[in-house]
Design a protein around this motif. Structure first.
Motif, PDB file in Angstrom:
ATOM      1  N   ALA A 182      48.533 -80.600  44.003  1.00 57.20           N
ATOM      2  CA  ALA A 182      47.092 -80.809  44.177  1.00 57.20           C
ATOM      3  C   ALA A 182      46.369 -79.482  44.388  1.00 57.20           C
ATOM      4  N   ASP A 183      46.935 -78.634  45.234  1.00 54.79           N
ATOM      5  CA  ASP A 183      46.246 -77.399  45.619  1.00 54.79           C
ATOM      6  C   ASP A 183      46.324 -76.316  44.544  1.00 54.79           C
ATOM      7  N   GLU A 184      47.501 -76.156  43.917  1.00 53.64           N
ATOM      8  CA  GLU A 184      47.714 -75.046  42.999  1.00 53.64           C
ATOM      9  C   GLU A 184      47.473 -75.429  41.530  1.00 53.64           C
ATOM     10  N   LEU A 185      47.746 -76.685  41.197  1.00 46.46           N
ATOM     11  CA  LEU A 185      47.585 -77.119  39.814  1.00 46.46           C
ATOM     12  C   LEU A 185      46.304 -77.918  39.592  1.00 46.46           C
ATOM     13  N   GLY A 186      45.613 -78.247  40.672  1.00 41.60           N
ATOM     14  CA  GLY A 186      44.355 -78.973  40.548  1.00 41.60           C
ATOM     15  C   GLY A 186      44.511 -80.439  40.198  1.00 41.60           C
ATOM     16  N   ARG A 187      45.687 -81.006  40.446  1.00 42.68           N
ATOM     17  CA  ARG A 187      45.896 -82.415  40.121  1.00 42.68           C
ATOM     18  C   ARG A 187      45.294 -83.317  41.204  1.00 42.68           C
ATOM     19  N   THR A 188      44.853 -84.489  40.801  1.00 44.40           N
ATOM     20  CA  THR A 188      44.461 -85.540  41.735  1.00 44.40           C
ATOM     21  C   THR A 188      45.671 -86.444  41.919  1.00 44.40           C
ATOM     22  N   VAL A 189      46.252 -86.419  43.097  1.00 46.23           N
ATOM     23  CA  VAL A 189      47.488 -87.148  43.370  1.00 46.23           C
ATOM     24  C   VAL A 189      47.160 -88.391  44.190  1.00 46.23           C
ATOM     25  N   VAL A 190      47.536 -89.560  43.660  1.00 41.53           N
ATOM     26  CA  VAL A 190      47.380 -90.823  44.380  1.00 41.53           C
ATOM     27  C   VAL A 190      48.775 -91.376  44.587  1.00 41.53           C
ATOM     28  N   ILE A 191      49.144 -91.600  45.841  1.00 43.97           N
ATOM     29  CA  ILE A 191      50.528 -91.874  46.168  1.00 43.97           C
ATOM     30  C   ILE A 191      50.650 -93.041  47.139  1.00 43.97           C
ATOM     31  N   VAL A 192      51.551 -93.968  46.839  1.00 48.14           N
ATOM     32  CA  VAL A 192      51.857 -95.069  47.755  1.00 48.14           C
ATOM     33  C   VAL A 192      52.926 -94.589  48.729  1.00 48.14           C
ATOM     34  N   LEU A 193      52.625 -94.711  50.027  1.00 50.29           N
ATOM     35  CA  LEU A 193      53.548 -94.277  51.068  1.00 50.29           C
ATOM     36  C   LEU A 193      53.736 -95.368  52.103  1.00 50.29           C
ATOM     37  N   HIS A 194      54.940 -95.439  52.653  1.00 52.71           N
ATOM     38  CA  HIS A 194      55.193 -96.348  53.773  1.00 52.71           C
ATOM     39  C   HIS A 194      54.971 -95.665  55.116  1.00 52.71           C
ATOM     40  N   ASP A 195      55.189 -94.369  55.164  1.00 55.78           N
ATOM     41  CA  ASP A 195      55.142 -93.635  56.424  1.00 55.78           C
ATOM     42  C   ASP A 195      53.736 -93.082  56.650  1.00 55.78           C
ATOM     43  N   ILE A 196      53.051 -93.636  57.645  1.00 62.52           N
ATOM     44  CA  ILE A 196      51.680 -93.215  57.925  1.00 62.52           C
ATOM     45  C   ILE A 196      51.638 -91.770  58.384  1.00 62.52           C
ATOM     46  N   ASN A 197      52.719 -91.283  59.006  1.00 67.08           N
ATOM     47  CA  ASN A 197      52.723 -89.900  59.480  1.00 67.08           C
ATOM     48  C   ASN A 197      52.789 -88.913  58.314  1.00 67.08           C
ATOM     49  N   PHE A 198      53.539 -89.243  57.270  1.00 63.92           N
ATOM     50  CA  PHE A 198      53.518 -88.419  56.064  1.00 63.92           C
ATOM     51  C   PHE A 198      52.119 -88.423  55.453  1.00 63.92           C
ATOM     52  N   ALA A 199      51.512 -89.603  55.404  1.00 66.34           N
ATOM     53  CA  ALA A 199      50.168 -89.717  54.840  1.00 66.34           C
ATOM     54  C   ALA A 199      49.183 -88.860  55.615  1.00 66.34           C
ATOM     55  N   ALA A 200      49.270 -88.904  56.941  1.00 68.63           N
ATOM     56  CA  ALA A 200      48.332 -88.163  57.778  1.00 68.63           C
ATOM     57  C   ALA A 200      48.498 -86.656  57.608  1.00 68.63           C
ATOM     58  N   HIS A 201      49.745 -86.204  57.469  1.00 70.80           N
ATOM     59  CA  HIS A 201      50.006 -84.770  57.443  1.00 70.80           C
ATOM     60  C   HIS A 201      49.698 -84.131  56.094  1.00 70.80           C
ATOM     61  N   TYR A 202      49.911 -84.876  54.999  1.00 71.51           N
ATOM     62  CA  TYR A 202      49.823 -84.260  53.679  1.00 71.51           C
ATOM     63  C   TYR A 202      48.624 -84.721  52.853  1.00 71.51           C
ATOM     64  N   SER A 203      47.896 -85.718  53.298  1.00 69.61           N
ATOM     65  CA  SER A 203      46.818 -86.287  52.477  1.00 69.61           C
ATOM     66  C   SER A 203      45.452 -85.779  52.904  1.00 69.61           C
ATOM     67  N   ASP A 204      44.530 -85.843  51.954  1.00 70.81           N
ATOM     68  CA  ASP A 204      43.128 -85.571  52.249  1.00 70.81           C
ATOM     69  C   ASP A 204      42.391 -86.852  52.621  1.00 70.81           C
ATOM     70  N   LYS A 205      42.774 -87.951  51.969  1.00 71.97           N
ATOM     71  CA  LYS A 205      42.183 -89.259  52.253  1.00 71.97           C
ATOM     72  C   LYS A 205      43.298 -90.297  52.356  1.00 71.97           C
ATOM     73  N   ILE A 206      43.065 -91.302  53.174  1.00 77.37           N
ATOM     74  CA  ILE A 206      43.992 -92.418  53.321  1.00 77.37           C
ATOM     75  C   ILE A 206      43.244 -93.699  53.007  1.00 77.37           C
ATOM     76  N   LEU A 207      43.815 -94.497  52.118  1.00 85.30           N
ATOM     77  CA  LEU A 207      43.264 -95.804  51.760  1.00 85.30           C
ATOM     78  C   LEU A 207      44.250 -96.850  52.265  1.00 85.30           C
ATOM     79  N   ALA A 208      43.819 -97.647  53.235  1.00 86.62           N
ATOM     80  CA  ALA A 208      44.710 -98.625  53.859  1.00 86.62           C
ATOM     81  C   ALA A 208      44.423-100.021  53.339  1.00 86.62           C
ATOM     82  N   MET A 209      45.502-100.731  52.973  1.00 89.16           N
ATOM     83  CA  MET A 209      45.373-102.097  52.480  1.00 89.16           C
ATOM     84  C   MET A 209      46.089-103.074  53.409  1.00 89.16           C
ATOM     85  N   LYS A 210      45.574-104.302  53.403  1.00 87.93           N
ATOM     86  CA  LYS A 210      46.171-105.375  54.195  1.00 87.93           C
ATOM     87  C   LYS A 210      45.761-106.703  53.563  1.00 87.93           C
TER      88      LYS A 210
END
Length: 251
Positions: A182-210
């Motif tokens: 994302a930072d060096e290649l300018g890609r928009t990365v959208v990723i499904v994660l189970h671990d909220i702590n990984f999401a918090a540490h590495y993401s710019d935005k979090i989209l939560a579903m329920k």
């Protein structure tokens, strides 16, 4: 930008996704989180046009994914599914080469080879590029799949739980590489994660579903709140300040 407007997918009377209306801005890393069965992977695969929508519209960079020709969409977005497992005997370089198919149609040019080499180097696979996939560890194989997606050279990269079956060390390494993409290649990365702590540490935005709905969408600071996470995951969550930022503790 990725725009979903009143998107629905009905599997049965009891299993429904949507209607979902949300915008995912261009650039950076957006993590899709939520409990099992919340609809995260369904939304991702509908955006990637690997699953039909029942109603609504999805646009990626202004292109309606339902009506835009596949050859156009394939140059805008790339997708890595959970079940991306090749059973044929392929080398790492051959696998990554599949990412160039929308451009090469199977006839690789010197330009295609350049993108393949760059993706292999970016994922630290240079020493393994002539190894067969069945000779790799799970972490190495997963990196090869991500390299294949990056070699497609699209602005939008969709990844469905790429940390599955990775130990902590390899999961951290994978997230660092996606952050770099994302930072060096300018890609928009959208990723499904189970671990909220990984999401918090590495993401710019979090989209939560329920329950098939988007219930929260914001920055990690906005989502990493006791009451917000407790509401999302249906269990008591306390957010503490770790050495590198907020951490969610379940109890």
């Amino acid at each position: 930008m990725i725009t979903l407007t009143d998107v629905k997918k009905d599997y049965s009377d009891k299993v429904k996704i949507g209607p979902v209306s949300v915008e995912i801005t261009k650039g950076g890393v957006t993590a899709l989180v939520g409990p099992n069965g919340a609809g995260k992977s369904t939304i991702l695969t509908m955006v990637g046009r690997l699953l039909d929508i029942d109603s609504g519209t999805i646009e990626v960079a202004g292109h309606d994914v339902v009506n835009t020709p596949s050859k156009v969409i394939a140059k805008i977005l790339s997708v890595l599914r959970q079940e991306n497992h090749f059973v044929t005997r392929l080398t790492v370089r051959q696998l990554v080469g599949f990412g160039r198919f929308p451009h090469s149609k199977g006839r690789l040019t010197l330009g295609d080879e350049k993108y393949i080499s760059e993706a292999i180097d970016f994922l630290d696979l240079t020493d393994l590029e002539n190894r067969y996939l069945d000779q790799l560890s799970g972490g190495q194989r997963q990196r090869a799949y991500v390299a294949m997606v990056l070699a497609q050279n699209t602005d939008y990269v969709l990844l469905d739980e790429p940390l599955n079956n990775l130990d902590m060390q390899h999961a951290v390494a994978m997230m660092k590489q996606l952050r770099r993409a994302a930072d060096e290649l300018g890609r928009t990365v959208v990723i499904v994660l189970h671990d909220i702590n990984f999401a918090a540490h590495y993401s710019d935005k979090i989209l939560a579903m329920k329950d098939g709905q988007v219930v929260e969408h914001g920055t990690p600071e906005q989502i990493m709140q006791d009451e917000v996470l407790t509401r999302i995951f249906n269990t008591d969550v306390q957010v503490i300040q770790g050495p590198n930022g907020p951490l969610a503790v379940y109890y």
